[in-house]
Design a protein around this motif. Sequence first.
Motif, short mmCIF file in Angstrom:
data_model
loop_
_atom_site.label_atom_id
_atom_site.label_comp_id
_atom_site.label_asym_id
_atom_site.label_seq_id
_atom_site.Cartn_x
_atom_site.Cartn_y
_atom_site.Cartn_z
N TYR A 35 0.74 -1.16 -0.20
CA TYR A 35 -0.14 0.10 0.00
C TYR A 35 0.89 1.24 -0.05
O TYR A 35 2.15 1.24 0.44
N GLY A 36 0.37 2.16 -0.34
CA GLY A 36 1.06 3.55 -0.50
C GLY A 36 0.47 4.88 -0.93
O GLY A 36 -0.80 4.78 -1.05
N VAL A 37 1.29 5.82 -1.38
CA VAL A 37 0.73 7.07 -1.75
C VAL A 37 1.10 7.51 -3.26
O VAL A 37 2.03 6.99 -3.72
N ASN A 38 0.27 8.24 -3.97
CA ASN A 38 0.34 8.26 -5.33
C ASN A 38 0.69 9.80 -5.58
O ASN A 38 -0.14 10.68 -4.98
N PHE A 39 1.55 10.00 -6.37
CA PHE A 39 1.86 11.37 -6.88
C PHE A 39 1.79 11.48 -8.66
O PHE A 39 2.28 10.43 -9.16
N ASN A 40 1.06 12.14 -9.22
CA ASN A 40 0.78 12.29 -10.52
C ASN A 40 0.61 13.73 -11.14
O ASN A 40 0.46 14.35 -10.18
N SER A 41 0.81 13.96 -12.41
CA SER A 41 0.79 15.16 -12.92
C SER A 41 -0.55 15.59 -13.31
O SER A 41 -0.47 16.75 -13.50
N ASN A 42 -1.70 14.71 -12.74
CA ASN A 42 -2.96 15.45 -12.56
C ASN A 42 -3.43 15.75 -11.46
O ASN A 42 -4.60 16.28 -11.34
N GLY A 43 -2.77 15.37 -10.34
CA GLY A 43 -3.09 15.81 -9.05
C GLY A 43 -2.43 16.74 -8.30
O GLY A 43 -1.77 17.61 -9.24
N GLY A 44 -2.55 17.05 -7.15
CA GLY A 44 -2.02 17.99 -6.44
C GLY A 44 -0.61 17.71 -5.64
O GLY A 44 0.05 16.87 -6.16
#
Length: 244
Positions: A35-44
């Motif tokens: 499990y974890g966290v997501n960072f993406n170019s469409n998010g904050g």
Amino acid sequence: MVRYLALVLALAFGLALPAAAQSDEDESFENELSYGVNFNSNGGLVGGAFIRSAFFMNEHMYQFGGLEVVEVKHPKENRLYSPETGDFFIAGKQNYLFVVRPHYGRELVLFRKAAESGVQVNAVGAIGPSIGLLVPYYIRYNYGGPGMEDVRTEQYDPTRHTNIDQIQGNVNFLQGLGESKVNIGAHVKAGLSFEYGRYKESITGIEVGFALEAYTKDLIIIPQADNSSIFPSVYLNLYYGRRK
């Protein structure tokens, strides 16, 4: 970059390449929960969170099922602050877009780490439906004149709430969650994961890649700007897990 990731996806689903420099001491796991966290170019700052369960198929291949929940933001979002309260709001925003992504995928082991240390590199590919939730974006708007208070909590409508100086801030997304409009689409992703860990039982790692999501109609986030039904993005996942 897109061509490279597409090649990785083809390898992951179509070929059975041997992992390089595998030690006789390496052991395959039967099940892994991460499990974890997501960072993406469409998010904050933080795009969302995910959970994934992987299962052994053969020496070089694993299959997994996962669930990801992210927020998709419009590229034209502009944060402003109320001169009356100091609270912020997004100019012209009418809806949040939250996406729930169940998916199925496979991992191809490219380089296997030693049993007690090192880095393992996997090619990752996944596909699945996308459940897009358009949640009304509520603001506090003062309809009163100078020196008067008539503050109402309403969904932001740029055609009606024309005086941004009378906007006193936004409201938590939970306010409009019960009024969400559901939109069904699909997504596909491909990338590389790098797993670290000194022990076979636990993992820590990162996954980087490219994702493409599409719906049957445009999803309206800011009505006075261009909206889209297709959302490409580059993503980074940070994860932790246990295997047995």
